[in-house]
Scaffold this motif. Structure first.
Motif, PDB file in Angstrom:
ATOM      1  N   PHE A 123      -7.343   9.959  -8.268  1.00 54.86           N
ATOM      2  CA  PHE A 123      -8.314  10.358  -7.261  1.00 54.86           C
ATOM      3  C   PHE A 123      -9.384  11.233  -7.867  1.00 54.86           C
ATOM      4  N   ARG A 158       0.840  -1.206   0.000  1.00 52.82           N
ATOM      5  CA  ARG A 158       0.000   0.000   0.000  1.00 52.82           C
ATOM      6  C   ARG A 158       0.869   1.247   0.000  1.00 52.82           C
ATOM      7  N   GLU A 175     -12.175   2.181  -1.041  1.00 55.38           N
ATOM      8  CA  GLU A 175     -11.927   2.781   0.277  1.00 55.38           C
ATOM      9  C   GLU A 175     -11.061   4.039   0.173  1.00 55.38           C
ATOM     10  N   GLY A 176     -10.536   4.311  -1.044  1.00 54.57           N
ATOM     11  CA  GLY A 176      -9.752   5.530  -1.212  1.00 54.57           C
ATOM     12  C   GLY A 176      -8.257   5.335  -1.050  1.00 54.57           C
ATOM     13  N   ASN A 177      -7.773   4.090  -1.053  1.00 54.87           N
ATOM     14  CA  ASN A 177      -6.327   3.884  -1.039  1.00 54.87           C
ATOM     15  C   ASN A 177      -5.788   3.960  -2.460  1.00 54.87           C
ATOM     16  N   LEU A 178      -4.577   4.502  -2.601  1.00 55.47           N
ATOM     17  CA  LEU A 178      -3.962   4.602  -3.926  1.00 55.47           C
ATOM     18  C   LEU A 178      -3.430   3.238  -4.359  1.00 55.47           C
ATOM     19  N   MET A 229       1.533   4.338  -2.809  1.00 56.56           N
ATOM     20  CA  MET A 229       1.470   5.760  -2.419  1.00 56.56           C
ATOM     21  C   MET A 229       2.721   6.474  -2.950  1.00 56.56           C
TER      22      MET A 229
END
Lengths: 399, 399
Positions: free
Chosen positions: A96, A62, A140-143, A66
Motif C-alpha cells: 500500500f 479477495r 481500486e485499493g484492494n490487496l 487480505m
C-alpha cells in the motif's frame, strides 16, 4: 544501491531474522544502501491458506489476499525492528505504502507499476528499506498477492525499476544442475542464462520464480542466487554466458510433480469447440502445458497437463463448454511427473533429443507425453518412475 | 444501518468467528446493513507484542504498529470469508483502505478523520462491511494503532461519523456494578450514563474503552454493550438516565491493579521544577493520576500514580528534569491497586464519601492516596487488601 530478497526459510524464526539482519548490517557497514524484500516467515503462507480452507474449500480470493498479505507485513516489521535494534537505520513498507499496483487477478496478480519515490527519499537518510514481497494493490485499493514465489517477482521488479542488481537469498546457494535435495552430487552453476533459468523455473526448479526471471530478462537485471546460511558463491543469471565458459549441452534437469494430466476423448471435430475449450481454461486462469491434440475422421482427442489444483475445477470448466455435446469423456490423472532437460547448448548441438530418449528407454521409463522447445525437452512420466528417469538423464549428460 | 464491534474473545477461534458470522447473518436476514469492527483473534496482540519484546525491550513504535496491525487484518479477512461462505454479501477493509487518519503517536494514536465514502458505496450492494479495529494511518501513510481497547474507539468513531447506533460485543453481557469475574453476585445495569461509564472505564473496567465513551458522549452515539455468547439484554449507555429509573447513589465499583505509585521527596520549593516534572511526564506520554503535592518550609513532596509500565522510564524522565538538583529521592511502588466507586447519584446525595471511607475503615483497609471527582471516589490501597476493600464497598452500597 542494490535489492536483496530473503525467502521464507531465511526468515523462519527470530534467530534467522537476526542472522539476516547481521548480514545486511555487514553490507551497510561497507557503505551500501539496500532495499530488502522479504517473504513471510517459514510456512506462514501455507498455514494461513489452510486456515482459510477450513472456512471454505474455495475461499473468496479477495479476502484470501487480505489474509495472506499479513504474513509479509509481519516479517518486514520484525526484520526492520531487528535492524533498528542493531543500530541500522531501517524502515519497513508494505505494498500500500509503495503503491505497488497490480492487476485484480487475486491470488495470482501481476505487477503493473510501483512508485518508489518514497523509497528514494527514505534512502537519503536511511540505509535499509524493508519491503513486503508477494503483495500489491489494485488501482481500486484492494490487496492482492502475486502467487507462488511472488516475492522473487517483487524483488526483481523493484530492482528493474531502480536499475540495480538483485540478490535472491534462499536456503540453497545458487542454481544446480538438478535439485541437490534430490541428488546430492548435483553441481552448482556459476552462470546460467535467463532463457535456461526460465525453462528450469517453469519445469519445477524452486530456486527462482519464472515471472521474476521474465522481468529480469526484459529489463536486463543482474540476478544472483545465494544462500542466507553460508558465504559460498552463488549463481549469476545473465543474458549470455561469458565467452570463456565451456557451454554444456544440457545445463540442468528438473522434475515437477505438481501436475495433473487431463484427457478429453471423443470431442466432435469442430474448431470452435477446441478453441472454446482452451479459451475457457485460460479464462478460468488454469495454467496448462504439454498440449497434444489428435484427430480421427469424426472426433478430436485432447491431452494436456495443468498445474495441480482442483481437477474438479478443470472438469467443471470443460463441461460448461461441451454442455451441448454428447459422447465425450474427460479423465484426470494426478499420478504424473514432468521431467525436463534444459540447456542453451541444445541450439547448437544435434542429437540431444536422441540421447535424451535413449537414456530413458534404457531404463524402461514409460513416456506419457512430450514437449520440446529450442532449449528444452520435457516428458511426462508416471510419478513412481520419475526418480529413475531423472537419474538416467543426470548420468547421460554428466550433471 | 448500524455498527457492531466484536472483541478478541468473540473471534478467538474459527468456531467463534462462525458464531459471530451466524449472529450477523440473522440480523442481515431481517434487512439490516451492518458495519462490523473486529479486534484481533484472542491473545494475538499480546503474542505479537511479546515477539517484538524478544527483539528489543523497547521495540521501534512505528514497526511495532506495522506488526500489530496484521492482527485485525487477519480476523477481518477470516470473518468476511466466513460470511461470504454463508451467503452474506460481505467485504473487509483495513485502515489504509478507509483512510482512517490518526495522529502519528505510534501505539497510542488518536483518530483525526476517516473517509467512509467507500463504505457507503459498498453498502449499496453489500450487506456487511468488516472493518479492522484498532488501527489507522498517519497523513504520511504510516500505520498506527490506537492503544489498548482501540477497537472500541474505532467502532464508536465510525458510528459517530455515520450517525448510527453502536453495539459492542464482548464476553460479558453489559456493564455490571462491579466486575462479575471478581464478584459473581454483581448486578447488571440496564442503563448507565456516559459520565459514569467514563469514570468506570478510567477506573479499570475493561468492558468499554474510555476514549470510545468520550467520542460517544461528544457525538451522542447510542452505545449498547452486549455479549456475543448469549442473547441476554445488555447495557445501554445514554446521556441521562430515563426519568422512571430510580437513581442509585453508587452505580458501580471498580478495581485497577495496573498502576504504579511514584513518590518524589525533597524537591526544592520551586514552581518551575514542579511544573517541569509534570510537563516532562506528559511529553513522555506517561498517563498519570491521583496526584498529591505536599510542601514544607523548604521542600516539596510529590506522589502520583501512573499506568503501570516501566517504572525505570518514569524515573529517567524525572532524573532529566531534576538533574541539577540535589538531595531529592524517587521511589516506585508497584504493589498498589486503585479502588473506585462511581455514580451520578453522588451529585445529589451528600454523605457518600463518609459512607465510603467508613466502610473501608471498618475493614481496616490502609488508604495510601485518594482522589475524587463529582461522580467518583478513588482510593489507592495495598494490592493484597484490594479485594476486601471492593467487597466492603459492594456491601455498603448494596451492589
Amino acid at each position: 544501491m542494490l535489492v536483496q530478497k530473503y525467502g521464507g526459510s531465511s526468515v523462519a524464526t527470530l534467530e534467522r531474522i537476526a542472522n539476516v539482519a547481521n548480514r545486511i548490517k555487514a553490507r551497510v557497514d561497507t557503505g551500501e544502501k539496500i532495499i530488502v524484500v522479504v517473504s513471510a516467515m517459514g510456512e506462514t503462507t501455507n498455514k494461513l491458506i489452510s486456515v482459510a480452507k477450513k472456512i471454505s474449500d474455495d475461499p473468496d480470493p479477495r479476502e484470501l489476499d487480505m489474509l495472506l498479505a499479513t504474513g509479509e507485513q509481519k516479517s518486514a516489521a520484525l526484520l526492520s525492528m531487528m535492524l533498528l535494534k542493531m543500530g541500522v537505520k531501517a524502515v519497513s513498507y508494505n505494498a500500500f505504502q509503495l503503491n505497488i499496483l497490480t492487476t485484480d487477478n487475486h491470488t495470482d496478480a501481476r505487477i503493473m507499476d510501483m512508485n518508489l519515490e518514497k523509497v528514494k527519499k527514505e534512502l537519503l537518510d536511511k540505509d535499509v528499506i524493508v519491503v513486503t514481497g508477494f503483495q500489491g494493490i489494485t488501482p481500486e485499493g484492494n490487496l492482492t498477492t502475486l502467487g507462488r514465489g511472488g516475492s522473487d517477482t517483487s524483488a526483481v521488479a523493484i530492482a528493474a525499476k531502480l536499475g540495480t542488481r538483485c540478490e535472491i537469498y534462499s536456503d540453497v546457494a545458487g542454481i544446480y544442475t538438478t535439485d541437490p535435495k534430490f541428488y546430492s552430487k548435483a553441481k552448482k552453476l556459476e552462470y546460467i542464462t535467463y532463457d535456461e533459468m526460465l525453462e528450469l523455473a517453469a519445469q519445477g526448479s524452486r530456486v527462482l520464480h519464472s515471472r521474476a526471471v521474465e522481468i529480469a530478462k526484459k529489463y536486463n537485471v543482474e540476478v544472483v542466487c545465494l544462500s542466507s546460511f553460508s558465504d559460498e558463491g552463488g549463481t549469476t543469471i545473465v543474458n549470455t554466458l561469458p565467452e570463456w565458459l565451456e557451454q554444456p549441452v544440457v545445463t540442468g534437469v528438473a522434475m515437477d510433480s505438481n501436475q495433473i494430466k487431463i484427457t478429453i476423448n471423443n470431442i466432435p471435430n469442430n474448431v470452435d469447440l477446441i478453441s472454446g475449450i482452451f479459451n475457457a481454461v485460460a479464462e478460468a486462469r488454469i495454467n496448462i502445458d504439454m498440449i497434444s491434440i489428435v484427430n480421427d475422421n469424426s472426433h478430436t482427442h485432447i491431452t494436456f497437463t495443468a498445474v495441480a489444483g482442483n481437477p474438479d475445477r478443470v472438469e467443471e470448466v470443460i463441461k460448461t463448454v461441451l454442455k451441448d455435446e454428447k459422447g465425450w469423456k474427460i479423465t484426470a490423472d494426478t499420478n504424473v511427473t514432468k521431467v525436463s532437460a534444459i540447456g542453451v547448448g541444445m541450439r547448437s548441438n544435434s542429437g540431444v533429443a536422441s540421447r535424451f530418449f535413449s537414456a530413458l528407454q534404457r531404463e524402461g521409463i514409460r513416456i506419457i507425453a512430450t514437449t520440446t522447445s529450442e532449449i528444452k525437452i520435457s516428458v511426462l512420466v508416471p510419478k513412481e518412475e520419475s526418480g529413475r528417469a531423472l537419474k538416467a538423464l543426470i548420468d547421460e549428460f554428466e550433471l
